[in-house]
Motif scaffolding. Sequence first.
Motif, short mmCIF file in Angstrom:
data_model
loop_
_atom_site.label_atom_id
_atom_site.label_comp_id
_atom_site.label_asym_id
_atom_site.label_seq_id
_atom_site.Cartn_x
_atom_site.Cartn_y
_atom_site.Cartn_z
N MET A 1 0.84 -1.19 0.00
CA MET A 1 0.00 0.00 0.00
C MET A 1 0.88 1.25 0.00
O MET A 1 1.69 1.44 0.88
CB MET A 1 -0.86 -0.08 1.26
N PRO A 43 -4.36 4.06 23.23
CA PRO A 43 -4.53 4.68 21.92
C PRO A 43 -3.88 6.06 21.91
O PRO A 43 -3.80 6.72 22.96
CB PRO A 43 -6.05 4.81 21.76
N LYS A 71 7.42 2.61 13.02
CA LYS A 71 6.20 1.82 13.13
C LYS A 71 5.69 1.95 14.56
O LYS A 71 6.47 1.89 15.51
CB LYS A 71 6.50 0.36 12.81
N VAL A 73 2.88 0.60 17.52
CA VAL A 73 1.89 -0.36 17.97
C VAL A 73 1.26 0.25 19.22
O VAL A 73 1.95 0.47 20.21
CB VAL A 73 2.51 -1.73 18.31
N GLU A 74 -0.03 0.55 19.15
CA GLU A 74 -0.66 1.24 20.27
C GLU A 74 -1.53 0.26 21.04
O GLU A 74 -1.80 -0.85 20.60
CB GLU A 74 -1.49 2.43 19.77
N ASN A 75 -1.95 0.70 22.23
CA ASN A 75 -2.87 -0.08 23.04
C ASN A 75 -2.31 -1.44 23.42
O ASN A 75 -3.03 -2.43 23.45
CB ASN A 75 -4.17 -0.29 22.24
N GLU A 83 5.53 -8.77 25.40
CA GLU A 83 6.77 -9.43 25.01
C GLU A 83 6.74 -9.83 23.53
O GLU A 83 7.70 -9.65 22.79
CB GLU A 83 7.01 -10.66 25.89
N ARG A 84 5.58 -10.35 23.12
CA ARG A 84 5.45 -10.77 21.72
C ARG A 84 5.56 -9.56 20.78
O ARG A 84 6.18 -9.65 19.72
CB ARG A 84 4.10 -11.48 21.54
N VAL A 85 4.97 -8.45 21.20
CA VAL A 85 5.02 -7.26 20.35
C VAL A 85 6.46 -6.77 20.18
O VAL A 85 6.92 -6.48 19.07
CB VAL A 85 4.12 -6.15 20.93
N ARG A 87 9.20 -8.49 20.56
CA ARG A 87 9.93 -9.52 19.81
C ARG A 87 9.69 -9.37 18.32
O ARG A 87 10.60 -9.40 17.52
CB ARG A 87 9.41 -10.88 20.28
N GLU A 88 8.40 -9.21 18.02
CA GLU A 88 7.98 -9.09 16.63
C GLU A 88 8.66 -7.89 15.96
O GLU A 88 9.16 -7.97 14.85
CB GLU A 88 6.46 -8.92 16.62
N LYS A 91 12.36 -8.68 15.52
CA LYS A 91 12.56 -9.67 14.48
C LYS A 91 12.34 -9.06 13.11
O LYS A 91 12.96 -9.45 12.13
CB LYS A 91 11.59 -10.83 14.70
N ASP A 92 11.45 -8.09 13.07
CA ASP A 92 11.09 -7.44 11.83
C ASP A 92 12.14 -6.41 11.40
O ASP A 92 11.91 -5.66 10.46
CB ASP A 92 9.74 -6.73 12.05
N LYS B 114 -12.44 5.72 16.15
CA LYS B 114 -11.03 6.14 16.08
C LYS B 114 -10.84 7.58 15.58
O LYS B 114 -10.15 8.37 16.20
CB LYS B 114 -10.31 5.15 15.16
N GLU C 62 3.52 -19.43 20.78
CA GLU C 62 2.80 -18.29 21.35
C GLU C 62 1.30 -18.53 21.30
O GLU C 62 0.55 -18.16 22.20
CB GLU C 62 3.15 -17.01 20.59
N ARG C 197 8.05 -19.48 25.20
CA ARG C 197 7.48 -19.21 26.51
C ARG C 197 6.44 -20.25 26.91
O ARG C 197 5.77 -20.10 27.91
CB ARG C 197 6.82 -17.83 26.50
N GLN C 316 -2.52 -4.72 13.22
CA GLN C 316 -2.12 -3.37 13.60
C GLN C 316 -0.72 -3.05 13.06
O GLN C 316 -0.47 -1.97 12.57
CB GLN C 316 -2.15 -3.24 15.13
N GLN C 317 0.15 -4.04 13.18
CA GLN C 317 1.53 -3.77 12.79
C GLN C 317 1.73 -3.74 11.29
O GLN C 317 2.56 -3.01 10.79
CB GLN C 317 2.47 -4.83 13.40
#
Lengths: 365, 314, 355
Positions: A1, A43, A71, A73-75, A83-85, A87-88, A91-92, B114, C62, C197, C316-317
Amino acid sequence: MTSRRAVIRTMGAALGAATLPFATVRRALAAEPVKVGFVYISPISDAGWTYQHDLGRKEMEKALAGKVQTKIVENVPEGPDAERVFRELAKDGHKLVFGTSFGYMNYMVKVAQQFPNNDFEHCTGYKTGKNLGIYNGRFYEGRYLCGIAAGRMTKSNVIGFVAAFPIPEVVMAINSFIRGARSVNPKAEMRVIWANTWYDPGKERAAAGTLVAQGADVLTHHTDSTAVAQAAEEKKVWVCAYHSNMAKYAPTRQLTASEEIWGGYYTKTVGRAIDGSWKPDHVWGGIRDGMIDIAPLNDAVPADAKAQIMKAREEIASGKLHPFAGPVVDQDGKARVAAGQTITDDALSKMDYYVEGVAGKLPKA
Amino acid sequence: MTFAMDASLVTPIVSASIVAGTPLVIAALGELVTEKSGVLNLGVEGMMAIGAVTGFVAAQHSGSTIIGVLAAMVAGAASALAFAILVLDLTANQVASGLALAIFGVGLAAFAGKPYESVVLPPVRALPIPLLADIPLLGPALFDQQWLVYFSWALCAGVAWFLYRSRAGLVLRAVGESPASAHAVGYRVIRIRYFATMFGGAMAGIAGAFLSLFYTPMWSEGLVAGRGWIALALVVFGTWRPLRVLVGAYLFGGVLIAQLFVQGSGLPLEIPPQLLSSLPYIATVAVLVIISRNPNTIRLNSPVSLGQPYRPDA
Amino acid sequence: MPLRFEARAEASARMRYGSPLVAVLLTVAGGLVLFILLGRNPLHGFRVFFYDPVKDLYGVSELLLKATPLMLIATGLAVGFRANVWNIGAEGQFLMGAVAATGVALMFHDSTSMLVLPAMLVAGAIGGAAWAAIPAFLKTRCNTSEILVSLMLVYVAQFVVSWVVFGPWKDPQGFNFPQTVMFADSALLPVLIPGTRLTVAFLIAIAALVAGHFFMTRSYAGFQMQVTGQAEAAANYAGFSGPRTVWIGLVAGGALAGVAGMSEVAGPMGQLTDHASSGYGFAAIIVAFVGRLSALGIFFASLLMALLYMGGEQAQQHLNLPPAIGQVFQGMLLFFLLGADVFVNYRLRRSRAAP
């Protein structure tokens, strides 16, 4: 996009290129933009903690146009999902990741260990690592200046504070505010209501109304919505907003606001990540560093009070004035910091008492 | 600075309790009518969120609070309609469907709202009632309020009259008591339940609009903050009686406001704020227990077929 | 109306398994419309939402990690739901289980004993069960609605957590932030796959599913509860005890929710903070229903639900969509499933006259 933002970014790079020496241009165009991630607790909204961080991010993006790609990432709740966020994002390929809430601390520590080639910056935490830096604002400096404004403007000598949870940052804010107020008005008294929530506009508003009914004619808050500012406008009392300039929500009643300004810090830190000079640091910046400031003062504030506030601002910036310079006496009359001494950063960040002038008892639970 | 006896605090305490209780009154009265027809809709929280965001968006675009409230009402009713189709025509489980509506509604409202999180609306002015508002102490507390507060009183009277004085209300109660007999006598059970459910949704929508237009004129995710669940509890708390629901809502608002006033008094009390904040919920449980201890009050008032699906042709 | 529903003589077994598929297809269709309306490429959207979260082993781990508490809680709730005991306060029981387990972990912080974890597990179960016992007691003694009492107690439990982490159990070295110390290694659940985990709590959840299955289908008490749920009058006639059903239904849900709470603090959290509440208790209600209150169904439903959470994060990401889209998908799925369920007991018939 292909988003509008991407187009604007390209345009910005092109415009910037026109004014730069040729060699720099080639390097800027050749290098891949560095990816930077931001993790927000709530938010972005239109005011408040996260909004300020996002303002800073945008300022940084503009200042480093073409060299950086962000980038958000909210909320993201302060639980295992965080932790996953992180990590992601790592990793990205996000070279630098900012986490802007205390509760991310232990998750960021873990992810930082797992991704030694990425760098991390945690706001308000206290754990550092080889690739994990921490940063925070000296929020209490802005609070002190707001306190002076409140002390000068109050007629009833009662200041109302809608607070979220009794963590040191909030206790520091209460104490600094009343010390500012009492530096110009020794009769000023602070009433505190613990709303037990960071965000519930209805409850914050009810708390604000309660304080006004009990005589407060200046309000402030350490909660995340604009409800207290709106309530002040409606009830025709003054308000010193927090986090953001809320003049839009209290156009006639906002005396000033204590604001966090992250743009400079983000620009500097990301800049270091780009040129490879980033190192984990422990930054606690205030007015001097441009990380904390107050919003323009209301026209109702008399000129001499304005001068008083601006003088205090200069003195805090220069280090001549510290909001917790001794003597600091707690509400029971016990001296916490002796005259002639200044509180240490360590004692400050563990503050668990009310200073004199605050009514009620600090909940110890 | 004495707290307990200061008469000048009566007005603000009562006034604030009423304001805090109003969204609960409106939503709970709507749910009461729904439940009286035998339908249990646990999705009040979601319908309130949808109402709050719709009301806010409509008021912002039209510039009219009334249009905002009407839009919220329609949106609430529409979301209740989705629920009604599930549980009435498709005989889905009412508890599960209600929870689905609660989760879906909150998510949808957050999603759709939003772009409106940065919008400011002017607050709705209070509308003092001449003469009455001049009564000392209680006058300004009761009669210097925003118009939706007066609406909530009219709603309470209207629902009470409808249920206990009108023929249609009698039919509605009959449907809730025994759908099979009501059907046998020739009433269209499903249709009546549709209306009752949509009425509940419409009121939940208005309650949401009260939050986003009257209480704190703003929209943001998390604005409803659990009030829909409290409204559900209030229906039982009030043993399905409109006036008792109204009183219960004000009591709940009163406990909330009172604990704020205790804190704001600045008295050196060492009470954990967590205990104070949990008081309204503990009080609700306590009253529920007292009410339900007497089986007669529950048996006489709770709709017998509450939550049970019914199909006339089954 | 040219079409009308007609009751089937007996529930259609084919539709019982078919309707979840119908619901998934409808959700996919709804998602398609949603993505198009939002101007996103639907194929890309689906890929990000449903495939990217689990494209590698870590993603799968996960998913299982996130599904574990859902599985545990939903299994317990299903026991009650089958008997029409509506415990919707599992979130509170989850928190009280976490609090009780934390209490044990802090009490034996210096111990390296192998028994710390089992003790925490038991404490978690007891904590959750005790919290669920309140509505059970009030329901059986005072006839108070368990729906409302269990729900109100969720709020109270949140305040209990807040109180302990701000007060007595606050980490003394933690700069007064609301959190306990990090648990000692002896109080942390062993990890199943190194580098992830995922803990042994997943195995406990599977064991609970199996045990729940046998309880409901093979035991006499389970049979009694089923009968009570389906026909209260018949159950009374047969002399089955109503109060016992209420007690079993609530305590089973509470105990397993408590175990789930323990598995969070002793697993991915490693401490108790005032953010222990993550909505698992409410989400598990949906899981129980989507899984039609059966063990196998709950297994798949919790995986699907966990996938929707993670898909929302991914969306979201990578799609720039608000995180609430995950909730929209969850709601859609449940709505369609509940709707599609009508075909289990009814079939569509063309009717000659309007009813």
